[in-house]
Design a protein around this motif. Sequence first.
Motif, PDB file in Angstrom:
ATOM      1  N   UNK A 229       3.379   3.196   0.401  1.00 36.30           N
ATOM      2  CA  UNK A 229       2.701   2.026   0.948  1.00 36.30           C
ATOM      3  C   UNK A 229       1.193   2.072   0.829  1.00 36.30           C
ATOM      4  N   UNK A 230       0.674   2.919  -0.045  1.00 34.57           N
ATOM      5  CA  UNK A 230      -0.778   2.946  -0.226  1.00 34.57           C
ATOM      6  C   UNK A 230      -1.242   1.568  -0.681  1.00 34.57           C
ATOM      7  N   UNK A 231      -2.447   1.205  -0.300  1.00 34.09           N
ATOM      8  CA  UNK A 231      -2.969  -0.092  -0.714  1.00 34.09           C
ATOM      9  C   UNK A 231      -4.476   0.034  -0.908  1.00 34.09           C
ATOM     10  N   UNK A 232      -5.050  -1.006  -1.466  1.00 34.74           N
ATOM     11  CA  UNK A 232      -6.488  -1.022  -1.669  1.00 34.74           C
ATOM     12  C   UNK A 232      -6.908  -0.050  -2.754  1.00 34.74           C
ATOM     13  N   UNK A 233      -8.139   0.457  -2.662  1.00 32.84           N
ATOM     14  CA  UNK A 233      -8.641   1.355  -3.715  1.00 32.84           C
ATOM     15  C   UNK A 233      -7.771   2.596  -3.909  1.00 32.84           C
ATOM     16  N   UNK A 234      -7.117   3.061  -2.834  1.00 35.88           N
ATOM     17  CA  UNK A 234      -6.272   4.250  -2.978  1.00 35.88           C
ATOM     18  C   UNK A 234      -5.099   3.979  -3.903  1.00 35.88           C
ATOM     19  N   UNK A 346     -10.324  -1.096   2.905  1.00 36.77           N
ATOM     20  CA  UNK A 346      -9.495   0.097   2.716  1.00 36.77           C
ATOM     21  C   UNK A 346      -8.110  -0.220   2.209  1.00 36.77           C
ATOM     22  N   UNK A 347      -7.764  -1.500   2.122  1.00 37.67           N
ATOM     23  CA  UNK A 347      -6.443  -1.865   1.628  1.00 37.67           C
ATOM     24  C   UNK A 347      -5.900  -3.064   2.359  1.00 37.67           C
ATOM     25  N   UNK A 348      -4.578  -3.167   2.342  1.00 37.78           N
ATOM     26  CA  UNK A 348      -3.955  -4.341   2.952  1.00 37.78           C
ATOM     27  C   UNK A 348      -4.024  -4.269   4.466  1.00 37.78           C
ATOM     28  N   UNK A 349      -4.792  -5.161   5.045  1.00 36.05           N
ATOM     29  CA  UNK A 349      -4.860  -5.274   6.497  1.00 36.05           C
ATOM     30  C   UNK A 349      -4.005  -6.466   6.879  1.00 36.05           C
ATOM     31  N   UNK A 350      -2.890  -6.210   7.531  1.00 36.21           N
ATOM     32  CA  UNK A 350      -1.993  -7.307   7.903  1.00 36.21           C
ATOM     33  C   UNK A 350      -2.001  -7.498   9.402  1.00 36.21           C
ATOM     34  N   UNK A 351      -2.041  -8.733   9.835  1.00 31.49           N
ATOM     35  CA  UNK A 351      -1.987  -9.026  11.256  1.00 31.49           C
ATOM     36  C   UNK A 351      -0.716  -9.807  11.529  1.00 31.49           C
ATOM     37  N   UNK A 352       0.109  -9.280  12.401  1.00 28.59           N
ATOM     38  CA  UNK A 352       1.319  -9.974  12.813  1.00 28.59           C
ATOM     39  C   UNK A 352       1.083 -10.518  14.208  1.00 28.59           C
ATOM     40  N   UNK A 353       1.206 -11.825  14.363  1.00 31.63           N
ATOM     41  CA  UNK A 353       1.064 -12.427  15.687  1.00 31.63           C
ATOM     42  C   UNK A 353       2.330 -13.188  16.000  1.00 31.63           C
ATOM     43  N   UNK A 354       2.849 -12.938  17.190  1.00 31.87           N
ATOM     44  CA  UNK A 354       4.000 -13.685  17.665  1.00 31.87           C
ATOM     45  C   UNK A 354       3.541 -14.472  18.873  1.00 31.87           C
ATOM     46  N   UNK A 355       3.762 -15.766  18.810  1.00 35.42           N
ATOM     47  CA  UNK A 355       3.379 -16.617  19.928  1.00 35.42           C
ATOM     48  C   UNK A 355       4.628 -17.235  20.519  1.00 35.42           C
ATOM     49  N   UNK A 370      -5.581   2.215   6.888  1.00 26.17           N
ATOM     50  CA  UNK A 370      -5.838   3.644   7.100  1.00 26.17           C
ATOM     51  C   UNK A 370      -4.591   4.348   7.612  1.00 26.17           C
ATOM     52  N   UNK A 371      -3.886   3.690   8.525  1.00 24.36           N
ATOM     53  CA  UNK A 371      -2.682   4.286   9.115  1.00 24.36           C
ATOM     54  C   UNK A 371      -1.673   4.618   8.022  1.00 24.36           C
ATOM     55  N   UNK A 372      -1.442   3.657   7.130  1.00 23.45           N
ATOM     56  CA  UNK A 372      -0.430   3.869   6.104  1.00 23.45           C
ATOM     57  C   UNK A 372      -0.939   4.856   5.053  1.00 23.45           C
ATOM     58  N   UNK A 373      -2.207   4.726   4.687  1.00 23.31           N
ATOM     59  CA  UNK A 373      -2.735   5.636   3.670  1.00 23.31           C
ATOM     60  C   UNK A 373      -2.683   7.090   4.156  1.00 23.31           C
ATOM     61  N   UNK A 374      -2.977   7.298   5.448  1.00 26.71           N
ATOM     62  CA  UNK A 374      -2.961   8.671   5.955  1.00 26.71           C
ATOM     63  C   UNK A 374      -1.545   9.241   5.956  1.00 26.71           C
TER      64      UNK A 374
ATOM     65  N   UNK B  76       5.415  -3.618   3.464  1.00 23.58           N
ATOM     66  CA  UNK B  76       4.038  -3.814   3.942  1.00 23.58           C
ATOM     67  C   UNK B  76       3.914  -3.385   5.393  1.00 23.58           C
ATOM     68  N   UNK B  77       4.922  -3.715   6.196  1.00 25.65           N
ATOM     69  CA  UNK B  77       4.756  -3.457   7.616  1.00 25.65           C
ATOM     70  C   UNK B  77       6.121  -3.431   8.281  1.00 25.65           C
TER      71      UNK B  77
END
Lengths: 405, 179
Positions: A229-234, A346-355, A370-374, B76-77
């Motif tokens: 799941x690495x993303x972005x420059x990595x 740093x890569x794919x920053x995804x925001x999941x919002x549930x309303x 960062x979490x996934x890359x690490x 992705x997630x």
Amino acid sequence: MSTAVNIPPQFEIVDQPLDTQMTISMGPQHPSTHGVLRLELVLDGEMVVKATPDIGYLHTGMEKLFEYRKYQQGIVITDRMDYLNPLGNNLAYVMAVEKLLQIEIPERAQTIRVLFCELQRIASHLVWLGTHALDIGAMTVFFYCFREREKILNLIEAASGGRLTPSYFRIGGLMMDIPAGFERRVKQFLDDFPHAVQEFHKLITGNRIFQKRTQGVGYISAEDAIDWGLSGPSLRGSGVDLDIRRANPYCSYETYDFDVPTEPDCDVWARYMVRMREMDESHKIVQQALARLRPGPVKADAPKVVLPDREAMKTHMDALIHHFLIVAEGFDVPAGEVYMPIEASKGELGVYIKSTGGPKPARVHFRGPSFVNLSALPDLARGAMVADIVAIIGSLDIVLGEIDR
Amino acid sequence: MEQPNSQSNQTEGQESNAAGITPSPVAAALQRENPEWVREVIEALGETTIIVPREHIANICALLKTAPDFQFNFLADLCGFDRGPEEEPRFEVNYHLFSTLKHHRVRLKVLLNEDDAHVLSVSGIWRTANWHERETFDLFGVVFDDHPDLRRILLPDDWQGHALRKDFPLRGYEPYSLE
């Protein structure tokens, strides 16, 4: 898996560790772990048999906090996640809420968002470059990088009032328009910056020590990188041509002319080169965004969501009522769920919002790059030397504020 | 939850899944493979959500990863959601799939009851699921069966409770002590 260094059989984990192997704790207070990260290293001599990251030292329950705050109050929390790329976090969050609300953003606001996000990307890469070089032993670069970063922080401060926690993007547009004379200051920065990049290249790109420390170190194949799941420059350092700005465009990125740099070498050096070239591309995008700026509104025409102008509040009763309601009670967001991915520095920053309706979200989840890359570190570090761990962590460009949230 | 979604379906003029016709090619392919695999399809805000039975999640993910039409090779997630202690099923687990080749996305959703919050791990399909599942276990108490290393990840190992559950107070039960 298919690491470049094949671990000989004598380097398997053994039952009597004191014979040949040793378990040491690297961190949490280690200057090269970029925050409070602890690595549990099983070593055989100087070779890493196993590396296990231990995270959570900076956990502050931000995702929990979102559920107790109104939508507009969540923006300031996002600043504090990836504190090197706060505007990127702002953007992902506000775009997710805007998607739930289905409101359109004026063109000028979009252009300014792109301009700031790319400036922020350069600033984030400058911190990465300075600290990465510092980890490897080149101290001078750090000062050159922070000198340039200071100029970007001054620009962000001029527009938003904040340097590290700008909260400049708001749901429905921007906090306010850019100040008078701002274009001139950005132009001044753009004129100077290519020279600075050349300086960085002169300082370390041709440096043989730096090359020896990075080439062939921290190998990860394209297949493994996608699997992890690495993303972005990595990820692009492993030769995968993937950029969310191209794959799932947002903020009209499809209308900008820029390249997506990739490098085929899959090592620390490749990831270094990708980020160096990305700074040039961001420079190009900022130039184009600056040329596109036309006068116009920077807030969407959505009076129940966007705070009214100060002047309108003094003369219009309805503006005053809307202002009171937004501040005191918040605004209702229709029930639904969205996942909004952006290309952060740093890569794919995804925001999941549930309303589930109402002024507060039921769930906000950040997919931090960062979490996934690490999480791929154990694979990257196997068979490496202890000193290379530092280079590998640096090449992943992690920020613990985002990992631990 | 289902009420507003079915309304938005009508406003967008899309076929709802009631008639068994799904506008999403992913859902259609899953239904062709095994009619039991698709419980409900929600098309809203330009995103496709497919609710799938929990016992089939690993098979579905393995199929979507390799199917030449979809090639969802990138997880992705993965994140959880707690609907609240009085709701049943209480937990949702969302899988956000992405294809690095075709650049499309889909969300799979699994619903879990509180007294049996178990679901098969997908970390054998995408290794990146490892940490996501540990995080969901840590914060929601959802157990991922066959996970290679299911430990807490963000909170300390001796932490009591699961912090992102709705009945967990914002400031915790008592100050955490290292004693």
